[in-house]
Scaffold this motif. Structure first.
Motif, short mmCIF file in Angstrom:
data_model
loop_
_atom_site.label_atom_id
_atom_site.label_comp_id
_atom_site.label_asym_id
_atom_site.label_seq_id
_atom_site.Cartn_x
_atom_site.Cartn_y
_atom_site.Cartn_z
N GLY A 157 -11.86 -12.07 1.35
CA GLY A 157 -11.74 -11.07 2.39
C GLY A 157 -12.21 -9.72 1.92
N GLY A 158 -12.07 -8.73 2.78
CA GLY A 158 -12.46 -7.37 2.45
C GLY A 158 -11.43 -6.40 3.01
N ILE A 159 -11.37 -5.21 2.41
CA ILE A 159 -10.42 -4.20 2.85
C ILE A 159 -11.12 -2.85 3.01
CG2 ILE A 159 -8.45 -5.30 1.70
CD1 ILE A 159 -8.73 -3.03 -0.47
N ASP A 160 -10.41 -1.95 3.65
CA ASP A 160 -10.76 -0.53 3.62
C ASP A 160 -10.02 0.04 2.42
OD1 ASP A 160 -10.67 2.25 3.83
OD2 ASP A 160 -10.70 2.21 6.01
N PRO A 161 -10.71 0.30 1.29
CA PRO A 161 -10.00 0.68 0.07
C PRO A 161 -9.25 2.00 0.18
CG PRO A 161 -12.36 0.95 -0.21
CD PRO A 161 -12.17 0.25 1.09
N THR A 162 -9.79 2.94 0.97
CA THR A 162 -9.09 4.22 1.14
C THR A 162 -7.80 4.02 1.92
OG1 THR A 162 -11.18 5.45 1.06
CG2 THR A 162 -9.29 6.56 2.06
N ALA A 163 -7.85 3.22 2.98
CA ALA A 163 -6.65 2.97 3.78
C ALA A 163 -5.58 2.24 2.97
CB ALA A 163 -7.02 2.17 5.02
N VAL A 164 -5.99 1.26 2.17
CA VAL A 164 -5.02 0.52 1.37
C VAL A 164 -4.40 1.42 0.31
CG1 VAL A 164 -4.77 -1.35 -0.31
CG2 VAL A 164 -6.04 -1.74 1.79
N THR A 165 -5.22 2.23 -0.35
CA THR A 165 -4.69 3.14 -1.37
C THR A 165 -3.74 4.15 -0.76
OG1 THR A 165 -6.74 2.88 -2.63
CG2 THR A 165 -5.32 4.73 -3.22
N THR A 166 -4.10 4.69 0.39
CA THR A 166 -3.22 5.64 1.08
C THR A 166 -1.88 4.98 1.43
OG1 THR A 166 -5.11 6.85 1.95
CG2 THR A 166 -3.00 7.15 3.08
#
Length: 350
Positions: free
Chosen positions: A134-143
């Motif tokens: 899968g893939g993520i929005d890395p900024t959203a996950v880190t936030t």
């Protein structure tokens, strides 16, 4: 356990801070940026999965936990969402086509490839399909990780660039930053490419390279790309409906390359590969240098008193939930995690 200072609010440091804070450990998370993921985390291709790809050194021992840890985070934190699209990969090299695949990976061809990626103009004869990727929005996950750490009592300090370790003889007692001194019994360095500089007073050798990677964003018809496609010339995935993220070879991301040249190269790749891509538009690009330790992830204590702990790796986005959980458990219990046995940093000679 006494207070911990975590240096770096990329996805790795944020995961460590979250997993410590939820176990009621006093944590201070420091970062030079104005918000989470302002470094290389925010520019990651952010392909996650438990199979396939390059897993150097001790990363091999972590791979089996990646998908389960991301699904656990989805359950714990509603703001985290993974696009579980699966991946489709192939290379020009025909050698190894009949070698065994790991669990959860399948060789596909013909009609299966067409069903997975119906818009491919020239599909390969055979490819490897990993449905669990899968893939993520890395900024959203880190936030989301930073916000959750704060809810569990962590102190989060942005615009607080760590300049050095605070030494008392051979012991580290905290860090100095642009906002002053921050005391801690344990310092976790999750500062990516800045980790070797911060380790210099300890005499520790932490070789990290930062090869350039060019990431391009394109507007595209929704569903043009269905999975994460990794072929010999590029990698591409749909990050949200109507937007693609594409990697280009490093030569396309050098400082001498103009935005117009990058746009032409990206659009040419996508239009050559996918039917229905004529309306794709260039949105922008960034060149980043992800931190890559020479021999795989470097995770563990670098001082004999365990007052300094390192967590630097590639890919941090893929491994962050697993590493955050394991690092927190090691620091809280004092018991070494068997999964990290091949990730340990080299300590300086006595």
């Amino acid at each position: 356990m006494s207070a911990v200072a975590v240096v770096g609010a990329g996805i790795v440091g944020s995961s460590v801070a979250y997993h410590l804070a939820r176990r009621d450990i006093p944590v201070t998370l420091l970062d030079q940026g104005r918000s989470p993921a302002t470094g290389v985390t925010g520019t990651s291709f952010a392909w996650i999965g438990g199979c396939g790809g390059d897993w150097p050194g001790g990363a091999r021992d972590l791979r089996a936990s990646v998908v389960a840890d991301y699904r656990r985070l989805e359950d714990e934190l509603p703001d985290i969402a993974v696009r579980w699209t699966g991946s489709l990969t192939w290379t020009d090299d025909r050698e190894g086509h009949d070698s065994p695949l790991g669990p959860g990976r399948f060789r596909v061809g013909g009609s299966d490839i067409a069903a997975l990626e119906p818009n491919l103009r020239n599909p390969p004869e055979r490819a490897v399909h990993t449905p669990s990727d899968g893939g993520i929005d890395p900024t959203a996950v880190t936030t989301a990780l930073v916000d959750a750490a704060r809810r569990h009592g962590a102190t989060v300090l942005h615009n607080s660039a760590v300049t050095s370790l605070a030494m008392a003889g051979e012991r580290v007692e905290g860090v100095w930053s642009s906002t002053g001194f921050h005391a801690a019994e344990t310092v976790v360095l999750a500062a990516g490419a800045d980790t070797p500089r911060l380790c210099e007073p300890l005499g520790a050798d932490v070789p990290v390279v930062t090869p350039p990677v060019c990431l391009v964003r394109l507007a595209a018809p929704a569903g043009l790309v269905r999975t994460i496609v990794a072929c010999p010339d590029f990698e591409v995935r749909e990050v949200r409906d109507g937007e693609l993220l594409l990697t280009l070879p490093p030569a396309a991301g050098t400082g001498a390359t103009s935005s117009e040249q990058v746009a032409r190269a990206a659009l040419r790749q996508v239009r050559t590969a996918f039917r229905g891509s004529e309306g794709c538009r260039f949105l922008g690009y960034r060149v980043c240098g992800p931190p890559m330790p020479a021999h795989g992830p470097v995770i563990g204590a670098v001082t004999r008193d365990r007052s300094v702990y390192l967590a630097v790796m590639h890919s941090g986005v893929t491994l962050a939930p697993t590493v955050g959980r394991l690092v927190a458990d090691e620091l809280v219990t004092g018991r070494p995690a068997v999964e990290l046995r091949h990730c340990r940093p080299l300590r300086p000679a006595p």
